[in-house]
Design a protein around this motif. Sequence first.
Motif, PDB file in Angstrom:
ATOM      1  N   LEU A 125       2.705 -11.526 -59.168  1.00  0.00           N
ATOM      2  CA  LEU A 125       4.368 -11.744 -58.963  1.00  0.00           C
ATOM      3  C   LEU A 125       4.926 -11.084 -58.340  1.00  0.00           C
ATOM      4  O   LEU A 125       4.638 -10.263 -57.239  1.00  0.00           O
ATOM      5  CB  LEU A 125       5.176 -10.234 -60.256  1.00  0.00           C
ATOM      6  CG  LEU A 125       4.464 -10.792 -61.526  1.00  0.00           C
ATOM      7  CD1 LEU A 125       5.416  -9.690 -62.106  1.00  0.00           C
ATOM      8  CD2 LEU A 125       5.056 -11.650 -62.005  1.00  0.00           C
ATOM      9  N   ASP A 126       5.567 -11.962 -57.345  1.00  0.00           N
ATOM     10  CA  ASP A 126       6.490 -11.948 -55.982  1.00  0.00           C
ATOM     11  C   ASP A 126       7.357 -10.292 -56.019  1.00  0.00           C
ATOM     12  O   ASP A 126       7.292  -9.905 -54.721  1.00  0.00           O
ATOM     13  CB  ASP A 126       7.623 -13.541 -56.027  1.00  0.00           C
ATOM     14  CG  ASP A 126       7.446 -14.221 -55.569  1.00  0.00           C
ATOM     15  OD1 ASP A 126       5.082 -14.632 -55.531  1.00  0.00           O
ATOM     16  OD2 ASP A 126       7.425 -15.645 -55.564  1.00  0.00           O
ATOM     17  N   ALA A 127       7.695 -10.530 -57.352  1.00  0.00           N
ATOM     18  CA  ALA A 127       8.578  -9.450 -56.995  1.00  0.00           C
ATOM     19  C   ALA A 127       7.828  -8.196 -56.205  1.00  0.00           C
ATOM     20  O   ALA A 127       8.605  -7.395 -56.404  1.00  0.00           O
ATOM     21  CB  ALA A 127       9.590  -8.500 -57.841  1.00  0.00           C
ATOM     22  N   TYR A 128       6.716  -7.846 -56.493  1.00  0.00           N
ATOM     23  CA  TYR A 128       5.969  -7.080 -56.716  1.00  0.00           C
ATOM     24  C   TYR A 128       4.554  -6.901 -55.586  1.00  0.00           C
ATOM     25  O   TYR A 128       3.297  -5.698 -55.277  1.00  0.00           O
ATOM     26  CB  TYR A 128       4.910  -6.259 -58.160  1.00  0.00           C
ATOM     27  CG  TYR A 128       6.360  -5.353 -58.789  1.00  0.00           C
ATOM     28  CD1 TYR A 128       6.408  -4.713 -58.792  1.00  0.00           C
ATOM     29  CD2 TYR A 128       7.069  -6.770 -60.214  1.00  0.00           C
ATOM     30  CE1 TYR A 128       7.340  -4.425 -59.293  1.00  0.00           C
ATOM     31  CE2 TYR A 128       8.005  -6.120 -61.080  1.00  0.00           C
ATOM     32  CZ  TYR A 128       8.338  -5.069 -60.684  1.00  0.00           C
ATOM     33  OH  TYR A 128       9.587  -4.586 -61.285  1.00  0.00           O
ATOM     34  N   TRP A 129       4.278  -8.396 -54.797  1.00  0.00           N
ATOM     35  CA  TRP A 129       3.182  -8.514 -54.613  1.00  0.00           C
ATOM     36  C   TRP A 129       3.245  -8.078 -52.990  1.00  0.00           C
ATOM     37  O   TRP A 129       4.241  -7.467 -52.261  1.00  0.00           O
ATOM     38  CB  TRP A 129       3.451  -9.659 -53.475  1.00  0.00           C
ATOM     39  CG  TRP A 129       2.914 -10.239 -52.882  1.00  0.00           C
ATOM     40  CD1 TRP A 129       2.559 -10.575 -51.619  1.00  0.00           C
ATOM     41  CD2 TRP A 129       0.831 -10.920 -52.885  1.00  0.00           C
ATOM     42  NE1 TRP A 129       1.354 -10.398 -51.087  1.00  0.00           N
ATOM     43  CE2 TRP A 129       0.936 -11.030 -52.194  1.00  0.00           C
ATOM     44  CE3 TRP A 129       0.960 -11.831 -54.345  1.00  0.00           C
ATOM     45  CZ2 TRP A 129      -0.601 -11.632 -52.337  1.00  0.00           C
ATOM     46  CZ3 TRP A 129      -0.655 -11.802 -55.302  1.00  0.00           C
ATOM     47  CH2 TRP A 129      -1.167 -12.094 -53.833  1.00  0.00           C
ATOM     48  N   GLY A 130       1.830  -7.155 -52.883  1.00  0.00           N
ATOM     49  CA  GLY A 130       1.686  -6.037 -52.115  1.00  0.00           C
ATOM     50  C   GLY A 130       2.441  -4.222 -51.862  1.00  0.00           C
ATOM     51  O   GLY A 130       2.468  -3.885 -51.120  1.00  0.00           O
ATOM     52  N   GLU A 131       2.274  -4.229 -53.425  1.00  0.00           N
ATOM     53  CA  GLU A 131       3.552  -2.827 -53.308  1.00  0.00           C
ATOM     54  C   GLU A 131       2.414  -1.592 -53.919  1.00  0.00           C
ATOM     55  O   GLU A 131       1.109  -2.354 -54.528  1.00  0.00           O
ATOM     56  CB  GLU A 131       4.433  -3.318 -54.667  1.00  0.00           C
ATOM     57  CG  GLU A 131       5.564  -3.621 -54.298  1.00  0.00           C
ATOM     58  CD  GLU A 131       6.557  -2.778 -53.653  1.00  0.00           C
ATOM     59  OE1 GLU A 131       6.233  -2.092 -53.356  1.00  0.00           O
ATOM     60  OE2 GLU A 131       7.480  -3.626 -53.338  1.00  0.00           O
ATOM     61  N   GLU A 132       1.994  -1.126 -52.824  1.00  0.00           N
ATOM     62  CA  GLU A 132       0.995   0.050 -52.505  1.00  0.00           C
ATOM     63  C   GLU A 132       1.071   0.577 -54.120  1.00  0.00           C
ATOM     64  O   GLU A 132       0.059   1.314 -54.531  1.00  0.00           O
ATOM     65  CB  GLU A 132       0.663   0.735 -51.399  1.00  0.00           C
ATOM     66  CG  GLU A 132      -0.148   1.563 -51.305  1.00  0.00           C
ATOM     67  CD  GLU A 132       0.209   2.272 -49.719  1.00  0.00           C
ATOM     68  OE1 GLU A 132      -0.625   2.832 -50.402  1.00  0.00           O
ATOM     69  OE2 GLU A 132       0.128   1.392 -48.829  1.00  0.00           O
ATOM     70  N   LEU A 134       1.895   0.188 -57.001  1.00  0.00           N
ATOM     71  CA  LEU A 134       1.518  -0.805 -57.910  1.00  0.00           C
ATOM     72  C   LEU A 134       0.199  -0.668 -58.099  1.00  0.00           C
ATOM     73  O   LEU A 134      -0.669  -0.563 -58.767  1.00  0.00           O
ATOM     74  CB  LEU A 134       2.190  -1.247 -58.117  1.00  0.00           C
ATOM     75  CG  LEU A 134       1.720  -2.870 -59.908  1.00  0.00           C
ATOM     76  CD1 LEU A 134       2.338  -2.215 -60.414  1.00  0.00           C
ATOM     77  CD2 LEU A 134       2.445  -4.421 -59.326  1.00  0.00           C
ATOM     78  N   GLN A 135      -0.040  -0.745 -57.084  1.00  0.00           N
ATOM     79  CA  GLN A 135      -2.171  -0.913 -56.832  1.00  0.00           C
ATOM     80  C   GLN A 135      -2.376   0.180 -56.514  1.00  0.00           C
ATOM     81  O   GLN A 135      -3.375   0.122 -57.649  1.00  0.00           O
ATOM     82  CB  GLN A 135      -2.413  -1.662 -55.143  1.00  0.00           C
ATOM     83  CG  GLN A 135      -2.022  -2.841 -55.240  1.00  0.00           C
ATOM     84  CD  GLN A 135      -1.862  -3.576 -53.696  1.00  0.00           C
ATOM     85  OE1 GLN A 135      -2.489  -2.357 -52.702  1.00  0.00           O
ATOM     86  NE2 GLN A 135      -1.364  -4.080 -53.206  1.00  0.00           N
TER      87      GLN A 135
END
Length: 179
Positions: A125-132, A134-135
């Motif tokens: 999702l755009d809102a969480y793209w690249g969020e470390e 979350l990964q």
Amino acid sequence: MKSSATLDTSRPVWDLFVRVFHWTLVVCVLMNSFVLDDGETVHQWAGYLASALVLARVVWGFVGSRHARFTDFFPTPGRIARHVRGMFSGHAEFHWGHNPLGALMMMALMGLVLSLGVTGWMQGLDAYWGEEWLQDLHEVIGDALIILVGLHAASALLMGRIERTRLVKAMVTGVKERY
């Protein structure tokens, strides 16, 4: 006095849906953990398939065959306590379906698979793209799943010996045998 149910030596327990669900989920989890590259399209689709399988299994837990239904094995605190007391006293109750600890493990595994599906989906999702964070969360949940899968497999082998049942064979043939 033993009931006639405890005198049986084999009984059909796992229906075809449960067995196909189980082994397909095993393949999805092992492929995503050890073979497929994180973030690749095939990894994502295997994760979505795993999540869909778990959701279908939840539905089957309400409408499926006797031993597939949650009412047959739902791990209440009382059932778990009685089972653990019986195991430690050497007089564990025999369950044709899941025993309470096996049911608890099943619920935990399904919860982790769904959590992986949600966190994996969120990463796109755009809102969480690249969020470390979350990964990292997705990776921790994946690691926890693999640890519990290993514990589940070891427990199935151990409980099969303790209960003198062929648990792994039952998940292939559908018939639980006591020896």
